[in-house]
Design an enzyme around this catalytic site. Structure first.
Site, PDB file in Angstrom:
ATOM      1  N   HIS A 389       0.847  -1.192   0.000  1.00  0.00           N
ATOM      2  CA  HIS A 389       0.000   0.000   0.000  1.00  0.00           C
ATOM      3  C   HIS A 389       0.889   1.253   0.000  1.00  0.00           C
ATOM      4  O   HIS A 389       1.776   1.397   0.858  1.00  0.00           O
ATOM      5  CB  HIS A 389      -0.944  -0.002   1.205  1.00  0.00           C
ATOM      6  CG  HIS A 389      -1.978   1.057   1.073  1.00  0.00           C
ATOM      7  ND1 HIS A 389      -3.161   0.843   0.394  1.00  0.00           N
ATOM      8  CD2 HIS A 389      -1.979   2.358   1.438  1.00  0.00           C
ATOM      9  CE1 HIS A 389      -3.854   1.962   0.379  1.00  0.00           C
ATOM     10  NE2 HIS A 389      -3.153   2.901   1.006  1.00  0.00           N
ATOM     11  N   ALA A 390       0.658   2.140  -0.945  1.00  0.00           N
ATOM     12  CA  ALA A 390       1.565   3.279  -1.146  1.00  0.00           C
ATOM     13  C   ALA A 390       1.614   4.191   0.081  1.00  0.00           C
ATOM     14  O   ALA A 390       0.598   4.426   0.729  1.00  0.00           O
ATOM     15  CB  ALA A 390       1.099   4.092  -2.358  1.00  0.00           C
ATOM     16  N   HIS A 419      -0.146  11.691  -6.076  1.00  0.00           N
ATOM     17  CA  HIS A 419      -0.701  11.775  -4.719  1.00  0.00           C
ATOM     18  C   HIS A 419       0.428  11.688  -3.687  1.00  0.00           C
ATOM     19  O   HIS A 419       0.527  12.522  -2.776  1.00  0.00           O
ATOM     20  CB  HIS A 419      -1.712  10.629  -4.519  1.00  0.00           C
ATOM     21  CG  HIS A 419      -2.253  10.531  -3.132  1.00  0.00           C
ATOM     22  ND1 HIS A 419      -3.469  11.065  -2.763  1.00  0.00           N
ATOM     23  CD2 HIS A 419      -1.746   9.976  -2.005  1.00  0.00           C
ATOM     24  CE1 HIS A 419      -3.681  10.835  -1.479  1.00  0.00           C
ATOM     25  NE2 HIS A 419      -2.650  10.168  -0.993  1.00  0.00           N
ATOM     26  N   GLU A 420       1.275  10.693  -3.841  1.00  0.00           N
ATOM     27  CA  GLU A 420       2.343  10.499  -2.844  1.00  0.00           C
ATOM     28  C   GLU A 420       3.313  11.676  -2.850  1.00  0.00           C
ATOM     29  O   GLU A 420       3.778  12.117  -1.799  1.00  0.00           O
ATOM     30  CB  GLU A 420       3.093   9.183  -3.102  1.00  0.00           C
ATOM     31  CG  GLU A 420       2.240   7.934  -2.897  1.00  0.00           C
ATOM     32  CD  GLU A 420       1.548   7.873  -1.541  1.00  0.00           C
ATOM     33  OE1 GLU A 420       2.114   8.376  -0.557  1.00  0.00           O
ATOM     34  OE2 GLU A 420       0.430   7.338  -1.460  1.00  0.00           O
ATOM     35  N   HIS A 423       2.281  14.485  -0.657  1.00  0.00           N
ATOM     36  CA  HIS A 423       2.706  14.352   0.744  1.00  0.00           C
ATOM     37  C   HIS A 423       4.158  14.801   0.903  1.00  0.00           C
ATOM     38  O   HIS A 423       4.508  15.518   1.842  1.00  0.00           O
ATOM     39  CB  HIS A 423       2.620  12.890   1.177  1.00  0.00           C
ATOM     40  CG  HIS A 423       1.222  12.363   1.320  1.00  0.00           C
ATOM     41  ND1 HIS A 423       0.257  12.991   2.070  1.00  0.00           N
ATOM     42  CD2 HIS A 423       0.623  11.239   0.839  1.00  0.00           C
ATOM     43  CE1 HIS A 423      -0.867  12.268   2.038  1.00  0.00           C
ATOM     44  NE2 HIS A 423      -0.671  11.216   1.288  1.00  0.00           N
ATOM     45  N   GLU A 447      -3.892  14.817   2.436  1.00  0.00           N
ATOM     46  CA  GLU A 447      -4.323  13.875   1.400  1.00  0.00           C
ATOM     47  C   GLU A 447      -4.767  14.580   0.115  1.00  0.00           C
ATOM     48  O   GLU A 447      -4.920  13.934  -0.920  1.00  0.00           O
ATOM     49  CB  GLU A 447      -5.470  12.999   1.921  1.00  0.00           C
ATOM     50  CG  GLU A 447      -5.092  12.117   3.109  1.00  0.00           C
ATOM     51  CD  GLU A 447      -3.938  11.171   2.819  1.00  0.00           C
ATOM     52  OE1 GLU A 447      -3.683  10.887   1.637  1.00  0.00           O
ATOM     53  OE2 GLU A 447      -3.272  10.742   3.780  1.00  0.00           O
ATOM     54  N   HIS A 548      -6.394   0.299   5.604  1.00  0.00           N
ATOM     55  CA  HIS A 548      -6.428   1.312   6.663  1.00  0.00           C
ATOM     56  C   HIS A 548      -7.024   0.811   7.970  1.00  0.00           C
ATOM     57  O   HIS A 548      -6.838   1.443   9.003  1.00  0.00           O
ATOM     58  CB  HIS A 548      -7.176   2.547   6.162  1.00  0.00           C
ATOM     59  CG  HIS A 548      -6.550   3.120   4.922  1.00  0.00           C
ATOM     60  ND1 HIS A 548      -6.591   2.478   3.701  1.00  0.00           N
ATOM     61  CD2 HIS A 548      -5.840   4.263   4.712  1.00  0.00           C
ATOM     62  CE1 HIS A 548      -5.939   3.190   2.798  1.00  0.00           C
ATOM     63  NE2 HIS A 548      -5.481   4.278   3.383  1.00  0.00           N
ATOM     64  N   TYR A 558      -9.669  11.171   3.837  1.00  0.00           N
ATOM     65  CA  TYR A 558      -9.796  11.034   2.383  1.00  0.00           C
ATOM     66  C   TYR A 558     -11.127  11.594   1.890  1.00  0.00           C
ATOM     67  O   TYR A 558     -11.219  12.115   0.785  1.00  0.00           O
ATOM     68  CB  TYR A 558      -9.659   9.567   1.963  1.00  0.00           C
ATOM     69  CG  TYR A 558      -8.344   8.955   2.368  1.00  0.00           C
ATOM     70  CD1 TYR A 558      -7.157   9.284   1.719  1.00  0.00           C
ATOM     71  CD2 TYR A 558      -8.273   8.055   3.427  1.00  0.00           C
ATOM     72  CE1 TYR A 558      -5.945   8.725   2.097  1.00  0.00           C
ATOM     73  CE2 TYR A 558      -7.063   7.490   3.815  1.00  0.00           C
ATOM     74  CZ  TYR A 558      -5.906   7.830   3.148  1.00  0.00           C
ATOM     75  OH  TYR A 558      -4.711   7.282   3.531  1.00  0.00           O
TER      76      TYR A 558
HETATM   77  O1  X8Z Z   1      -4.260   5.245   1.021  1.00  0.00           O
HETATM   78  C1  X8Z Z   1      -4.246   6.037   0.098  1.00  0.00           C
HETATM   79  C2  X8Z Z   1      -2.931   6.533  -0.477  1.00  0.00           C
HETATM   80  C3  X8Z Z   1      -1.909   6.672   0.568  1.00  0.00           C
HETATM   81  S1  X8Z Z   1      -2.283   7.923   1.691  1.00  0.00           S
HETATM   82  C4  X8Z Z   1      -2.416   5.576  -1.507  1.00  0.00           C
HETATM   83  N1  X8Z Z   1      -5.396   6.426  -0.480  1.00  0.00           N
HETATM   84  C5  X8Z Z   1      -6.679   5.929  -0.024  1.00  0.00           C
HETATM   85  C6  X8Z Z   1      -6.837   4.457  -0.343  1.00  0.00           C
HETATM   86  O2  X8Z Z   1      -6.043   3.917  -1.110  1.00  0.00           O
HETATM   87  O3  X8Z Z   1      -7.762   3.837   0.169  1.00  0.00           O
HETATM   88  C7  X8Z Z   1      -5.534   7.396  -1.552  1.00  0.00           C
HETATM   89  C8  X8Z Z   1      -6.990   7.440  -1.874  1.00  0.00           C
HETATM   90  C9  X8Z Z   1      -7.700   6.743  -0.749  1.00  0.00           C
HETATM   91 ZN    ZN Z   2      -2.152   9.832   0.942  1.00  0.00          ZN
END
Ligand code: X8Z
Ligand code: ZN
Length: 699
Positions: A389-390, A419-420, A423, A447, A548, A558
């Site tokens: 997960h990024a 997106h990254e 940050h 975010e 998450h 988000y």
């Molecule tokens: O978790 C993330 C990013 C890292 S902060 C990749 N996002 C959420 C997800 O993947 O569930 C970005 C959009 C929503």
């Molecule tokens: Zn993020």
């Protein structure tokens, strides 16, 4: 993901988060209120609040560095040993945080600089994993947290002995992305969800422990603590996000209705919907139904208008890079071929990051440091498990920034790179701030930055960097481009809200462990109008299959980010002098827009987010109006497409009440009827579980 130094969480969340700090192991076996500095020195006698806060700045830097390094290792090399070390470092950090909170109590009500008062206020909110005072429980908590994260990262679905028979999350996501076979997709989704079952027991205990920690800090539960991080009364956060959802829900309902029609066309009316007019979870092209971009092949409004095939373009670049690497191969055999394949993939990933860096530097931001390029994990390593997960990290709060990704050549990952880097550029911009202000104005701001850049990546921009062909000025091309954005952004909104509605319910006790799964799907039905084709009972733990949850990253950020990014985008378009339809604006290369951005980023968490938002947009309130304005052309088009169709859904699975009214010609006008049954669903459990307000969108 990236948290402010304040919210200390699990691994990937970075910098300040998880803390650790040398010299504190002993606090694990002694009373935590025995107060020493991280280096073990005694607390200075007669220290003033301002002096304490200055010491905090220094000690936080020491504390987080060790914890962040341990977390980085655990996330990029999953082994029992790295998991142990990460848990230990986190334990020391959380004990230290509890000690700082204890030390801060004696300054309550005393004279101090406003900056010190804000620092002390933020201190209690510095973690999303509030730890109990009992050191044994802190140790238990951090072990569970590291185990949950490691188990998620190492999750596999195996159909026989040996790695070759196993699929990891990325492989299963590829199935949902590419396969249109009904059963193959079903197996991929159910397979991944099955990997979370064994984590349920740990999650139940985790929730008990963080609740205990939150209560000891004076909050009703961990959910209330999370909602306290927004410079407004915690009990106003739920109603505020419900208000925003009320502005956006009509638009989502139109997209839902349209996609339902496309699924019917593809799979037949008996398979394109499930009871109540909901969409089958496994057919949405995404493991969690949060981004429908992979359904472009079904959703494209005008398949023959200007091509916007970013994934196709990236795959072509990747093929070229792989071929080039193979042409330079010296050895032979499968290993050499694999090396060359990976070398090509790495080149593609780095090119994408360079392209994203260029977007930010075009606005006047400084280039990324060399260490970023040396330390980043760009692609999935071959020989070990990692948390794919990024995430974005600032290990030392002074520029040791890195990203951890398993980048693939597809549009989803392409936008995730931007997106990254959002940050990372935020981190770098507030590095001059004291440690306790090194965070976003709120976590939604953090975010939203990269996503704001993605909005400015218009078809013209994509053409200018050679990723897509020449774009015509036609209405068809414009609707295509809006659809491409909507499948990512509009589809996401209810998902962004439901996850924490679920967690708030878990934390406040209205969702009991034996209702975890049913409550999860009830919320998904209510907010997203998606459902599994057969009930998934409470023996499953499907929430645990979303990063998450085991990673303990709050999710409301988000949802907020999806609202805020359109506000930021509009403000930057205005600053650039752009006049025209919002959805056609790109501020690429515009230094005036960049100045606005830089100012916002450099504030960090040094002032309430409302003040930062006002500087950026002229308003101190979150508003979904810019998002509604942006998508006005598509909303109007969708209403025409949906005219006469039965829209909406019944979250309880019963009949859907009424048909969509005939299309209204006014672009962006409020839909004439609320979706029939979706809001009749039983209200969700949880602290702020009221069904969405019936507030009409403002146009
Ligand atoms: O978790 C993330 C990013 C890292 S902060 C990749 N996002 C959420 C997800 O993947 O569930 C970005 C959009 C929503
Ligand atoms: Zn993020």
């Amino acid at each position: 993901m990236k948290l402010r130094p304040t919210l200390l969480v699990s691994a990937m969340s970075v910098a300040i988060l998880t803390i650790g700090l040398a010299g504190c192991e002993r606090t694990a076996t002694k009373n935590t209120s025995a107060v020493t500095t991280p280096s073990g020195a005694a607390i200075p006698e007669g220290e003033t609040a301002d002096q304490f806060v200055a010491r905090l700045d220094k000690e936080m830097r020491e504390t987080y560095l060790e914890a962040n390094k341990a977390q980085w290792m655990a996330a990029t090399h999953i082994t029992p040993d790295t998991e142990f070390l990460a848990a230990k470092a986190n334990e020391r950090g959380l004990l230290q945080l509890n000690s700082w909170i204890e030390q801060a109590k004696k300054f309550e009500g005393q004279q101090m600089k406003p900056e010190s008062a804000r620092a002390l206020k933020l201190l209690k909110l510095m973690t999303s994993m509030p730890a109990p005072k009992d050191p044994l429980k802190v140790s238990e908590l951090t072990k569970i947290a590291a185990k949950l994260e490691g188990a998620y990262g190492a999750g596999k679905v195996c159909e026989g002995e040996g790695e070759a028979n196993c699929k990891q999350l990325g492989d299963l996501e590829d199935v949902l992305r590419n396969s249109r076979d009904y059963n193959e997709q079903l197996n991929a989704m159910n397979g991944w969800y099955g990997t979370a079952v064994n984590s349920k027991k740990d999650y139940v205990r985790f929730a008990e422990l963080v609740n205990e920690g939150a209560k000891e800090m004076g909050y009703a539960d961990a959910g209330e603590m999370w909602r306290s991080g927004y410079d407004m009364p915690a009990n106003e956060v739920g109603p505020e996000v419900d208000r925003l959802w009320g502005q956006l829900k009509p638009m989502y309902e139109q997209l839902h209705c349209y996609m339902g029609g496309k699924l019917d066309e593809k799979y037949g009316a008996d398979k394109g919907h499930v009871a109540g007019g909901m969409l089958p979870a496994h057919l949405m092209g995404n493991m969690w139904q949060q981004d429908w971009g992979n359904l472009w092949d079904l959703a494209a409004p005008y398949p023959n208008a200007s091509p916007l095939d970013v994934t196709g373009a990236l795959k072509a670049i990747d093929d070229k890079n792989i071929a080039e690497a193979q042409s330079k191969m010296t050895g032979s055999g499968p290993d050499a071929l694999d090396d060359a394949f990976r070398a090509g993939q790495l080149v593609t990933a780095k090119e994408t990051f360079r392209r994203a860096e260029d977007f930010y530097t075009s606005l006047g931001l400084a280039k990324l440091p060399d260490s970023f390029w040396e330390n980043t994990q760009f692609i999935k390593p071959r020989d070990r498990d990692v948390v794919c997960h990024a995430s974005a990290w600032d290990l030392d709060m002074q520029g040791d920034v890195r990203v951890k990704m398993c980048t693939k050549p597809n549009e989803e990952d392409f936008t995730t790179v931007y997106h990254e880097l959002g940050h990372i550029f935020y981190d770098l911009a507030y590095n001059p701030q004291p440690a306790y202000f090194q965070g976003g104005a709120n976590d939604g701001f953090h975010e939203a930055i990269g996503d704001t850049m993605v909005l400015a990546m218009t078809p013209k921009y994509l053409n200018s960097i050679g990723l897509v062909g020449a774009q015509s000025e036609s209405k068809e091309s414009m609707i295509n481009s809006q659809m491409r954005m909507a499948l990512a952004k509009v589809a996401f909104v209810p998902f962004g809200l439901m996850i924490d509605k679920w967690r708030w319910g878990v934390f406040d006790g209205s969702i009991k462990p034996d209702q975890y799964n049913s409550a999860w799907w009830k919320l998904k039905a209510e907010y997203q109008g998606v459902a599994p084709i057969a009930p998934r009972g409470d023996e499953f733990f499907d929430a645990g299959a979303k990063y998450h949850v085991p990673g303990n990253t709050p999710y409301l950020r988000y949802f907020m980010a999806h609202v805020l990014q359109f506000q930021f985008y509009k403000a930057m378009c205005d600053a650039s002098g752009y006049k025209g339809p919002l959805n056609e604006c790109s501020f690429y290369g515009n230094k005036a827009a960049g100045e606005k951005l830089k100012t916002m980023l450099s504030r960090g968490a040094s002032q309430p987010w409302q003040a930062t938002l006002k500087e950026m947009t002229g308003s101190d309130k979150m508003s979904a109006e810019p998002m509604v304005e942006y998508f006005a052309p598509l909303t109007s088009w969708l209403k025409e497409q949906n005219a006469g169709r039965q829209c909406g859904w019944n979250a309880a699975g019963g009949a859907v009440a009424s048909a969509s009214p005939a299309a209204s010609p006014a672009a962006g006008a409020a839909p004439a009827a609320p979706a029939p049954a979706s809001s009749d669903a039983p209200s969700a459990p949880g602290g702020n579980a009221a069904p969405s307000p019936a507030e009409p969108p403002k146009n």
